[in-house]
Enzyme design. Sequence first.
Site, PDB file in Angstrom:
ATOM      1  N   LYS A  13       0.833  -1.217   0.000  1.00 43.34           N
ATOM      2  CA  LYS A  13       0.000   0.000   0.000  1.00 43.34           C
ATOM      3  C   LYS A  13       0.867   1.265   0.000  1.00 43.34           C
ATOM      4  CE  LYS A  13      -1.989  -0.864   3.907  1.00 43.34           C
ATOM      5  NZ  LYS A  13      -1.306  -2.069   4.385  1.00 43.34           N
ATOM      6  N   ARG A 144      -0.030  -8.408  13.674  1.00 42.78           N
ATOM      7  CA  ARG A 144      -0.644  -7.503  12.683  1.00 42.78           C
ATOM      8  C   ARG A 144      -1.442  -8.283  11.646  1.00 42.78           C
ATOM      9  NH1 ARG A 144       4.674  -4.690  11.201  1.00 42.78           N
ATOM     10  NH2 ARG A 144       3.582  -3.886   9.389  1.00 42.78           N
TER      11      ARG A 144
END
Length: 192
Positions: A13, A144
């Site tokens: 990203k 995560r």
Amino acid sequence: MRLVLLGAPGSGKGTQAARLKEHLQVPHISTGDLLRAQVAAGSALGVQAKAIMDRGDLVSDDILLGMLENRFSRADTANGFILDGYPRNLVQAAALDGLLLRIGQPMDAAVQLDVDNELLIERIAGRARDQGRADDSPESVRKRLKVYDEQTAPVIEFYRQHGQLTVVDGVGSLDEVFTRIIEAIAPVREMG
Ligand code: B4P
């Protein structure tokens, strides 16, 4: 162009947003970068956020929304933006929708970068070696990815239901993935 990039940690990203920013001539808003700037500045928010980020958890929704409202109040977002790292759960997705509605800037498209877990772990291990980011330790990365599956994956469904989602194969060279994103958003850009 108002675009949100979705994808697991390590899906590319931030990497692709930096290139899209040049191509689309709109600012790149990364909530991870905004938080890391607070940490670097040693602000009260940064001190609070650091411990949460280092263990791989999500920082509180209230803090994130405040930070985002503040960022959107700057004039450079008038012609659009690339949002990276937000929303990370359904509460944030609804809050963002409300915020964009209030400022009259609805989202144009959501692009999900699709990469399998094995490759994600490999990429983050590479970044840990190169940059030594505190939250790229193996334990934090495991956490995560778990947080992503449990809390962020439903956000993809949110954008699918809103008819805004495009899934892009995030495996390949930086140029290949970039070209796929440009192709994926072309129909939306032509409309706008
Ligand atoms: P982020 O900064 O968003 O970190 P990230 O998910 O790891 O993604 P990033 O964009 O940095 O990495 P990329 O995939 O580009 O978040 C960090 C933390 O901040 C979160 O864990 C959380 O605690 C907090 N936070 C942020 N937003 C929040 C929110 N909304 N709510 C609550 N908490 C929030 O790249 C990874 C690596 O892959 C790089 O080394 C890159 O070089 C490599 N790579 C990328 N594309 C590649 C390709 N095509 N081929 C090979 N390698 C590639």
